[in-house]
Design a protein around this motif. Structure first.
Motif, short mmCIF file in Angstrom:
data_model
loop_
_atom_site.label_atom_id
_atom_site.label_comp_id
_atom_site.label_asym_id
_atom_site.label_seq_id
_atom_site.Cartn_x
_atom_site.Cartn_y
_atom_site.Cartn_z
N ASN A 233 0.74 -1.18 0.01
CA ASN A 233 0.06 -0.12 0.11
C ASN A 233 0.85 1.35 0.01
O ASN A 233 1.60 1.52 0.91
N PHE A 234 0.81 2.12 -0.82
CA PHE A 234 1.38 3.34 -1.03
C PHE A 234 0.97 4.39 0.02
O PHE A 234 1.74 5.26 0.33
N LEU A 236 -2.17 5.85 -0.12
CA LEU A 236 -3.32 6.52 -0.91
C LEU A 236 -4.25 5.44 -1.34
O LEU A 236 -5.12 5.70 -2.22
N GLY A 237 -3.97 4.11 -0.93
CA GLY A 237 -4.88 3.11 -1.37
C GLY A 237 -4.32 2.50 -2.93
O GLY A 237 -5.18 1.73 -3.48
N SER A 238 -3.28 2.87 -3.37
CA SER A 238 -2.78 2.40 -4.46
C SER A 238 -1.49 1.64 -4.37
O SER A 238 -0.80 1.77 -3.21
N PRO A 239 -1.22 0.54 -5.03
CA PRO A 239 -0.26 -0.19 -4.95
C PRO A 239 1.26 0.31 -5.29
O PRO A 239 1.36 1.24 -6.35
N TYR A 240 2.30 -0.03 -4.59
CA TYR A 240 3.59 0.25 -4.89
C TYR A 240 4.72 -0.78 -4.76
O TYR A 240 4.12 -1.98 -4.05
N TRP A 241 5.97 -0.90 -4.81
CA TRP A 241 6.60 -2.08 -4.69
C TRP A 241 7.48 -1.74 -3.68
O TRP A 241 8.33 -0.73 -3.39
N PHE A 242 7.61 -2.71 -2.63
CA PHE A 242 8.05 -2.37 -1.44
C PHE A 242 9.06 -3.78 -0.67
O PHE A 242 8.82 -4.86 -0.93
N GLN A 243 10.29 -3.24 -0.43
CA GLN A 243 11.25 -4.10 0.11
C GLN A 243 10.82 -4.61 1.63
O GLN A 243 10.03 -3.88 2.02
N ASP A 244 10.95 -5.60 1.89
CA ASP A 244 11.22 -6.05 3.40
C ASP A 244 9.75 -6.25 3.69
O ASP A 244 9.15 -5.98 4.87
N TYR A 245 8.89 -6.99 2.83
CA TYR A 245 7.52 -7.19 3.28
C TYR A 245 7.41 -8.26 3.91
O TYR A 245 7.79 -9.54 3.29
#
Length: 347
Positions: A233-234, A236-245
């Protein structure tokens, strides 16, 4: 005398049979769950700090790694017929209006949507599977038993954002399993892959790039949490790419709860403290809440020392879990987070 010899012979046969039976009966060995350990997760390779997905099984003190780019989609093995995207591979997808895969071309009006999405646009959440792990909130609709109801989808992933590199694919049911028809958007030759379900696993994975079935995850009872690069989750309710999930094995009946150290410290937390906790089956119940991010230049960042987690595995074992380091800012190494866990209650 003959009668006595007969009795002795019968007795010897009985003894021999019993001895053989004992020799062939193997004892059932029940391995107790681990009491706890400290593990350094192997998410990093020489190529990248987030090359692998790392799956951890607390009760076995075991981690298993999978190349995060080894598959494109996963297919559920339970009674549902669902398609999931690989969130570790920057995967996005959208449905076309067509059901005939040969009718979908690079010039098709349905390809106008931008799969190279703008992370500030909340509407792009429809292009990914929702990060809480709800299997009904996926980019693909459930695969219908009626073939004509299944749409052709377009799929993009990391490093293949040019439209002619996208895949077009149609997934239908094939008895108790699946059939996938697919090709690059600019190709006319359609490949077909039959994919059976496997009840030992949550998902069966497919590499469209290599035209084969991949089993990236351990068996569904063989992991509790995973660490990876992922869609998230960015804000803002929009997706983004995240390290360490960090995800829990929600499809494998794992749940977790977050505990603040203002309520109870990690060391002091015991079985009696489990009562009153609210456990969640959301995939992202841990998510990013265990650490702070570094700056844009890579400075800072650390694990949060004021929270830890209680994880209930599929066998009913309760473990307390904390993160010790993950980046230079907290004395760790990016891509090799250090976790510590301890058995609180045996299932």
């Amino acid at each position: 005398m003959n009668k006595l010899n007969s009795m002795i012979a019968i007795a010897l046969i009985a003894v021999s049979f019993t001895a053989c039976k004992k020799d062939t009966d193997e004892p059932i060995v029940v391995v107790p769950p681990s009491d706890g350990s400290t593990l350094t997760l192997n998410g990093k390779t020489s190529e990248s700090n987030y090359a692998n997905i790392v799956y951890v099984d607390f009760s076995a003190d075991k981690q298993v790694t999978a190349d995060r780019k080894s598959f494109n989609i996963g297919l559920t093995s339970d009674g549902k017929f669902r398609v999931v995207l690989n969130p570790s591979y920057q995967t996005t997808a959208t449905a076309t209006s067509k059901t005939d895969i040969t009718a979908v071309t690079i010039a098709d009006p349905g390809t106008a949507i931008n799969l190279n999405h703008d992370i500030t646009d909340p509407l792009t959440v429809s292009l990914v599977d929702y990060w809480d792990g709800d299997i009904t909130k996926t980019a693909f609709a459930e695969v219908s038993a009626t073939d004509a109801e299944n749409k052709v989808y377009l799929l993009s992933y990391e490093g293949n954002k040019d439209k002619d590199k996208w895949f077009k694919l149609k997934v239908t049911r094939n008895g108790a399993g699946y059939k996938i028809q697919y090709a690059r958007l600019g190709e006319t030759t359609i490949k077909t892959l039959d994919v059976p379900k496997n009840s030992d696993y949550n998902l069966v994975f497919v590499s469209l790039e290599n035209n084969k079935i991949i089993q990236a995850e351990p068996v569904k009872a063989g992991w509790d949490i995973s660490w990876s690069y992922s869609t998230y989750n960015f804000g803002l309710g929009s997706p983004y790419w995240f390290q360490d999930y960090v995800a829990i094995n929600n499809l494998g009946n794992v749940t977790a709860a977050k505990v603040s150290t203002t309520i109870k410290t990690y060391v002091a937390f015991s079985e009696s403290d489990i009562t009153g906790l609210t456990f969640s089956a959301l995939r992202d119940v841990i998510g990013s809440t265990w650490r702070t991010s570094p700056s844009q230049t890579g400075a800072g960042g650390s694990v949060k020392t004021d929270v830890f987690y209680i994880v209930k595995d599929s066998a009913g074992n309760y473990y307390k879990l904390k993160f010790n380091s993950y980046i230079a800012g907290d004395g760790g190494e990016r891509g090799k987070p250090v976790i510590e866990y301890k058995l609180v209650k045996k299932g």
